[in-house]
Design an enzyme around this catalytic site. Structure first.
Site, mmCIF file in Angstrom:
data_model
loop_
_atom_site.group_PDB
_atom_site.id
_atom_site.type_symbol
_atom_site.label_atom_id
_atom_site.label_comp_id
_atom_site.label_asym_id
_atom_site.label_seq_id
_atom_site.Cartn_x
_atom_site.Cartn_y
_atom_site.Cartn_z
ATOM 1 N NE ARG A 174 -3.662 -2.262 0.165
ATOM 2 C CZ ARG A 174 -3.350 -3.807 -0.655
ATOM 3 N NH1 ARG A 174 -2.196 -3.679 -1.351
ATOM 4 N NH2 ARG A 174 -4.362 -4.507 -0.492
ATOM 5 C CB SER A 225 -9.177 -0.904 3.974
ATOM 6 O OG SER A 225 -10.080 -1.756 3.491
ATOM 7 C CD GLU A 295 -5.240 0.169 2.953
ATOM 8 O OE1 GLU A 295 -6.128 0.239 2.117
ATOM 9 O OE2 GLU A 295 -4.915 -0.649 3.580
#
Length: 301
Positions: A174, A225, A295
């Site tokens: 990520r 998320s 995130e």
């Protein structure tokens, strides 16, 4: 700031708005005003926007479709550049697909699947733009952008435009080089896919889309998320084990469907969400000794 607004409008570079509420441009429907919001009508006008902003000594921030984004209640200082309708072109040549940064990732995945091209099935159901996906190395179902990206055309904060190869993007879980080391905007991305059986590819993408609908609360405003998975465990699993599903602060609530989602259950503020994020971090650390990392990108004043 008014002088800069007038200059941008006079240049006819696209839509220009003052004090635009960013709640109108994020999937969680939260965010104070942008001093100036610009939606360039082309890559050339994106470059011009950056040049004028830099010349004026004003800060800039880039956004895409507003998923994976939490904007401060006080908004964002300076110019917010939104990649949208002006950067939404796609070209296919053999197994190579070139897409502008403003292209919807889900739409791209669906369209190339119908051409019998495989490799982007994991993106079925991932909201957001191609630019945002490359920026954060978006992924799901065991794959991510780093597995298919060949190169990306980046507009850097000094106004220079440069192609970065997959290796130069320095992808990891990520993250990419663009997040901290070399801030920039993804103008275009080139993906290398492979030929496959159209029916199977389309069916897999549909399964991934259906899975998202069944397991994630996209019927509420949310940002996707919230936490990175602290592998080998999963963020949602830790939140659930900690008994936090359904917990709320103000208008922000941890989804009862998925522990790694915070939804705007009604008039939530960024402060509500941040307080809830901190509560999760504190609870999970105390219960399991795991430090949760966000995130979702948190930006603004």
């Amino acid at each position: 700031m008014k002088e800069l607004t007038n200059k941008l409008i006079a240049m006819n570079i696209g839509a220009v708005k003052e004090n635009e509420p960013l709640a109108n441009h994020t999937t969680i429907k939260i965010g104070g005003p942008a001093d100036i919001l610009v939606e360039p009508s082309s890559a050339e006008n994106l470059k011009k926007t950056m040049e004028v902003t830099l010349e004026s000594g004003v800060k800039w921030t880039a956004i895409g479709r507003g998923s994976n984004l939490l904007v401060s209640d006080k908004g964002i200082e300076g110019v917010v550049i939104k990649l949208g309708t002006g950067l939404n072109h796609v070209a296919t040549e053999g197994t190579t697909v070139t897409a502008d940064g403003g292209v919807s990732l889900v739409s791209l995945a669906m369209s190339i699947s119908r051409q019998g091209l495989s490799g982007m099935e994991f993106a079925g159901g991932i909201p957001g733009s191609v630019g945002g996906a490359v920026f954060m190395n978006a992924g799901a179902h065991g794959s991510d952008i780093s597995n298919i990206l060949e190169k990306a055309l980046i507009l850097f904060e000094d106004g220079k435009i440069e192609w970065l190869s997959k290796d130069e993007m320095k992808f990891s879980y990520r993250t990419s080089v663009l997040q901290k080391e070399r801030p920039g905007i993804v103008i275009q991305a080139v993906f290398k896919l492979r030929e496959g059986e159209k029916e199977k590819i389309v069916a897999e993408i549909q399964r991934n889309k259906d899975y998202r609908k069944e397991t994630q609360p996209w019927n509420y405003p949310c940002a996707g998320s919230i936490f990175r998975n602290p592998l080998p465990d999963y963020a949602g699993n830790l939140v659930e084990k900690a008994g936090l599903k359904g917990h709320s602060i103000g208008g922000a609530k941890i989804s009862e469907m998925h522990g790694n989602f915070i939804v705007n259950a009604g008039a939530a503020t960024a402060e509500d969400v941040l307080a809830l994020i901190q509560h999760v971090k504190d609870t999970v650390l105390a219960s399991y000794g795991v430090r949760m990392e966000t995130e979702v990108e948190i930006i603004g004043r």
